[in-house]
Write a protein that holds these residues in place. Structure first.
Motif, PDB file in Angstrom:
ATOM      1  N   GLU A  30       8.112  -5.786  -3.124  1.00 13.08           N
ATOM      2  CA  GLU A  30       6.768  -6.265  -2.803  1.00 13.08           C
ATOM      3  C   GLU A  30       6.536  -6.199  -1.296  1.00 13.08           C
ATOM      4  O   GLU A  30       7.385  -6.600  -0.499  1.00 13.08           O
ATOM      5  CB  GLU A  30       6.581  -7.708  -3.295  1.00 13.08           C
ATOM      6  CG  GLU A  30       6.438  -7.838  -4.795  1.00 13.08           C
ATOM      7  CD  GLU A  30       6.134  -9.276  -5.207  1.00 13.08           C
ATOM      8  OE1 GLU A  30       5.556 -10.026  -4.397  1.00 13.08           O
ATOM      9  OE2 GLU A  30       6.496  -9.649  -6.336  1.00 13.08           O
ATOM     10  N   LYS A  31       5.362  -5.704  -0.899  1.00  6.78           N
ATOM     11  CA  LYS A  31       5.045  -5.505   0.514  1.00  6.78           C
ATOM     12  C   LYS A  31       5.113  -6.816   1.295  1.00  6.78           C
ATOM     13  O   LYS A  31       4.552  -7.826   0.884  1.00  6.78           O
ATOM     14  CB  LYS A  31       3.660  -4.882   0.663  1.00  6.78           C
ATOM     15  CG  LYS A  31       3.290  -4.554   2.103  1.00  6.78           C
ATOM     16  CD  LYS A  31       1.954  -3.842   2.200  1.00  6.78           C
ATOM     17  CE  LYS A  31       1.629  -3.495   3.647  1.00  6.78           C
ATOM     18  NZ  LYS A  31       0.341  -2.782   3.777  1.00  6.78           N
ATOM     19  N   GLY A  32       5.812  -6.764   2.434  1.00  6.25           N
ATOM     20  CA  GLY A  32       5.849  -7.876   3.364  1.00  6.25           C
ATOM     21  C   GLY A  32       6.761  -9.024   2.974  1.00  6.25           C
ATOM     22  O   GLY A  32       6.874 -10.005   3.721  1.00  6.25           O
ATOM     23  N   LYS A  33       7.433  -8.917   1.817  1.00  3.09           N
ATOM     24  CA  LYS A  33       8.258 -10.035   1.363  1.00  3.09           C
ATOM     25  C   LYS A  33       9.757  -9.801   1.531  1.00  3.09           C
ATOM     26  O   LYS A  33      10.540 -10.747   1.454  1.00  3.09           O
ATOM     27  CB  LYS A  33       7.952 -10.356  -0.105  1.00  3.09           C
ATOM     28  CG  LYS A  33       6.567 -10.936  -0.324  1.00  3.09           C
ATOM     29  CD  LYS A  33       6.404 -11.432  -1.749  1.00  3.09           C
ATOM     30  CE  LYS A  33       5.047 -12.107  -1.935  1.00  3.09           C
ATOM     31  NZ  LYS A  33       4.883 -12.639  -3.312  1.00  3.09           N
ATOM     32  N   ASN A  34      10.128  -8.534   1.737  1.00  4.16           N
ATOM     33  CA  ASN A  34      11.544  -8.195   1.778  1.00  4.16           C
ATOM     34  C   ASN A  34      11.875  -7.367   3.007  1.00  4.16           C
ATOM     35  O   ASN A  34      10.996  -6.996   3.778  1.00  4.16           O
ATOM     36  CB  ASN A  34      11.933  -7.442   0.502  1.00  4.16           C
ATOM     37  CG  ASN A  34      11.587  -8.219  -0.749  1.00  4.16           C
ATOM     38  OD1 ASN A  34      11.946  -9.384  -0.880  1.00  4.16           O
ATOM     39  ND2 ASN A  34      10.880  -7.579  -1.679  1.00  4.16           N
ATOM     40  N   LEU A  35      13.144  -7.072   3.164  1.00  6.96           N
ATOM     41  CA  LEU A  35      13.578  -6.209   4.261  1.00  6.96           C
ATOM     42  C   LEU A  35      13.910  -4.825   3.734  1.00  6.96           C
ATOM     43  O   LEU A  35      14.782  -4.677   2.866  1.00  6.96           O
ATOM     44  CB  LEU A  35      14.813  -6.796   4.942  1.00  6.96           C
ATOM     45  CG  LEU A  35      14.592  -7.845   6.022  1.00  6.96           C
ATOM     46  CD1 LEU A  35      15.925  -8.425   6.479  1.00  6.96           C
ATOM     47  CD2 LEU A  35      13.833  -7.269   7.215  1.00  6.96           C
TER      48      LEU A  35
END
Length: 243
Positions: free
Chosen positions: A50-55
């Motif tokens: 998910e965009k912006g939630k993980n590295l």
């Protein structure tokens, strides 16, 4: 350490490899993306995030001290770096599933994809791709996945986690430079998922069999003790460890 931040890219590994063809990169150049549209995993799998939630990031690491058949030590060093970074954040029950998945309570929390850079038949660098589930909590399509937030209930700062991993990666890279292979291998083997436990495997023909993980060979093949005390070696294309 040079950091390139992107909003969206097909794959940070692909981007970094292309960049290395176009210009001379500093050691530990990092490309990090808020979203990957075609993130890659082992054996051609896709890393969905998910965009912006993980590295999702890749590291360009110069390597000149390894022979081409010693590349698995980069995988070992990276696995140990991430393991210890997550231990710093008190993520529970961490193990390393061969060859380099990081698990928490038997669920995948991080995947690694390493692509060696070969010039004039000699390894000169590695592109280390890391996909770490951080703040995502919905894994309906991935029942064996988890995240830092799921495991702790804490919302993490992505940059803080990334810098902790980068610092650990520098530390373990120094052991590669010093060719301290035995130290790396011993620590890695001590953290292997299901080591010395009766485990079920599936071979490339679909047949299942039992065995005990004993460790790894220098080239990264998995050492498995089979029936009648037979020791066998398997590479990634030959065997799958079932949960």
């Amino acid at each position: 350490m040079k950091i390139i931040k992107l909003d969206a890219i097909d794959s940070t590994n692909t981007f970094l490899r292309q960049l290395s063809w176009e210009q001379k990169l500093d050691d530990f150049t990092i490309v990090i993306a808020a979203s990957q549209t075609a993130g890659k995993g082992q054996m051609g799998t896709v890393w969905d995030s998910e965009k912006g939630k993980n590295l999702t990031f890749s590291v360009f690491k110069k390597i000149s001290c390894l022979e081409n058949d010693e590349g698995f030590y980069i995988s070992i060093a990276t696995s140990l770096a991430i393991y210890n970074a997550l231990k710093h954040f008190q993520i529970p029950k961490l193990t390393i599933k061969w060859p380099n998945d990081i698990l928490s309570e038997n669920q995948k929390i991080c995947g690694i994809l390493i692509e060696n850079v070969i010039q004039n038949s000699k390894m000169t660098a590695a592109i280390i791709g890391i996909g770490l589930n951080v703040n995502q909590t919905n894994f309906e399509a991935l029942p064996n996945a988890t995240s830092l937030k799921q495991r702790t209930g804490i919302h993490f700062d992505l940059d803080e986690v990334m810098f902790q991993i980068a610092g650990q990666l520098k530390k373990y890279s120094e052991l590669i430079t010093a060719r301290s292979f035995e130290i790396l291998k011993m620590e890695y083997e001590s953290l292997l998922f299901r080591k010395d436990k009766p485990s079920t495997f599936k071979d490339k023909t679909g047949n299942m069999f039992m065995g005990f993980i004993q460790g790894v060979a220098d080239d990264g093949k998995l050492n498995v003790l089979l029936e009648d005390e037979i020791m066998a070696e398997f590479d990634l294309k030959e065997i799958k460890l079932l949960y």
